[in-house]
Scaffold this motif. Structure first.
Motif, PDB file in Angstrom:
ATOM      1  N   ASP A  60      62.161  20.349  29.989  1.00  0.00           N
ATOM      2  CA  ASP A  60      61.169  21.210  29.346  1.00  0.00           C
ATOM      3  C   ASP A  60      61.435  22.676  29.659  1.00  0.00           C
ATOM      4  O   ASP A  60      61.320  23.537  28.770  1.00  0.00           O
ATOM      5  N   ALA A 118      60.504  17.472  24.308  1.00  0.00           N
ATOM      6  CA  ALA A 118      60.638  18.892  24.631  1.00  0.00           C
ATOM      7  C   ALA A 118      61.094  19.694  23.419  1.00  0.00           C
ATOM      8  O   ALA A 118      60.591  20.803  23.167  1.00  0.00           O
ATOM      9  N   HIS A 131      59.003  22.762  21.559  1.00  0.00           N
ATOM     10  CA  HIS A 131      59.499  24.145  21.541  1.00  0.00           C
ATOM     11  C   HIS A 131      60.213  24.515  20.240  1.00  0.00           C
ATOM     12  O   HIS A 131      60.803  25.587  20.144  1.00  0.00           O
TER      13      HIS A 131
END
Length: 272
Positions: free
Chosen positions: A110, A140, A144
């Motif tokens: 992460d 992750a 993002h």
């Protein structure tokens, strides 16, 4: 739609393949690597692939290994990677990182993903991570906004190709030969068959890598692939000028221009 999706849609609308150029971060030093990658973009590369130098690059051929070893000897750190991504992403070119999975795990999946996103990176190409073992990366990357590019090979079964394509985003990286990376005198005849198999199982764009070293080969690959991926030949431009980084950067740009002319010729051939 990610920035990578936008660029691939634009090249598709132009009727040509996208040109992807690879160079490692930190070689021969951090600033020269940035200058060379920016020159690559100026020369016509559509999508950038930045290598994270790693001490055990089992899938890389001697050219990329030599560059990675030099970067590590000269003190490359992962922080240098994110600084490089930020500088290159500022050009507007989608900027992917090609990395073995161990460095990502060591920093934290992460955390690595967050830093990539903060730097403006587009996603990761992960040659030694398979979708079956990528649950943490999937979470992750979704969190993002990063693309996931997985690899398939001529030996991949149809079931494996379909599963890998489903887990990927942006494009699917098809390695056209069995073995390590490296420029070759001729492209692999397995490449068209592999692309045909992938297209029968997925609508995801297909990139072909491993072996392209000049504009003529780029035109040949670009006649049937959605992306033409070039690495070792570009790295070789810097290796050929160990005492003159300015000349090395200039050689990178010249090769990028030749490669871009190749993918443009592929468009011309498709229009005939």
């Amino acid at each position: 739609m990610s920035r990578l999706d936008d660029v691939l849609a634009a090249t598709r609308a132009e009727g040509r393949p996208a040109l992807v150029g690879y160079l490692p971060a930190g070689f021969p030093d951090k600033q020269t690597a940035i200058d060379a990658i920016v020159a690559m973009v100026d020369g016509g590369v559509d999508v950038v692939e930045i290598g994270l130098p790693y001490s055990d690059p089992v899938m890389d051929g001697p050219t990329i290994q030599k560059a990675a070893d030099a970067a590590l000897r000269h003190g490359f750190r992962v922080d240098d990677l994110f600084e490089t991504v930020e500088a290159v992403a500022a050009t507007g070119a989608p900027t992917l990182v090609m990395t073995y999975w161990n460095p990502v795990e060591r920093l934290g999946v992460d955390r690595f993903s967050a830093r990539m996103a903060e730097a403006g990176g587009a996603g990761l190409i992960t040659p030694d991570l398979i979708p079956d073992e990528a649950e943490e990366w999937v979470a992750a990357s979704d969190a993002h906004g990063l693309d996931r590019v997985f690899l398939v090979a001529p030996s991949s079964t149809d079931e494996r190709i379909a599963m890998t394509a489903k887990a990927s985003s942006g494009f699917l990286y098809a390695t056209s030969v069995m073995g390590v990376t490296g420029a070759r005198g001729a492209t692999s005849d397995a490449a068209p068959r592999l692309v045909e198999r992938v297209r029968g199982l997925s609508d995801l764009p297909v990139g072909i890598g491993l072996g392209v070293s000049n504009g003529d080969q780029a035109a040949e690959i670009g006649a049937f692939a959605d992306l033409v991926i070039v690495g070792s030949a570009l790295v070789g431009c810097l290796l050929d000028h160990p005492d003159d980084p300015v000349a090395g950067v200039a050689a990178v740009r010249l090769l990028a221009e030749d490669l871009r002319s190749g993918v443009e010729r592929a468009r011309t051939e498709q229009l005939r």
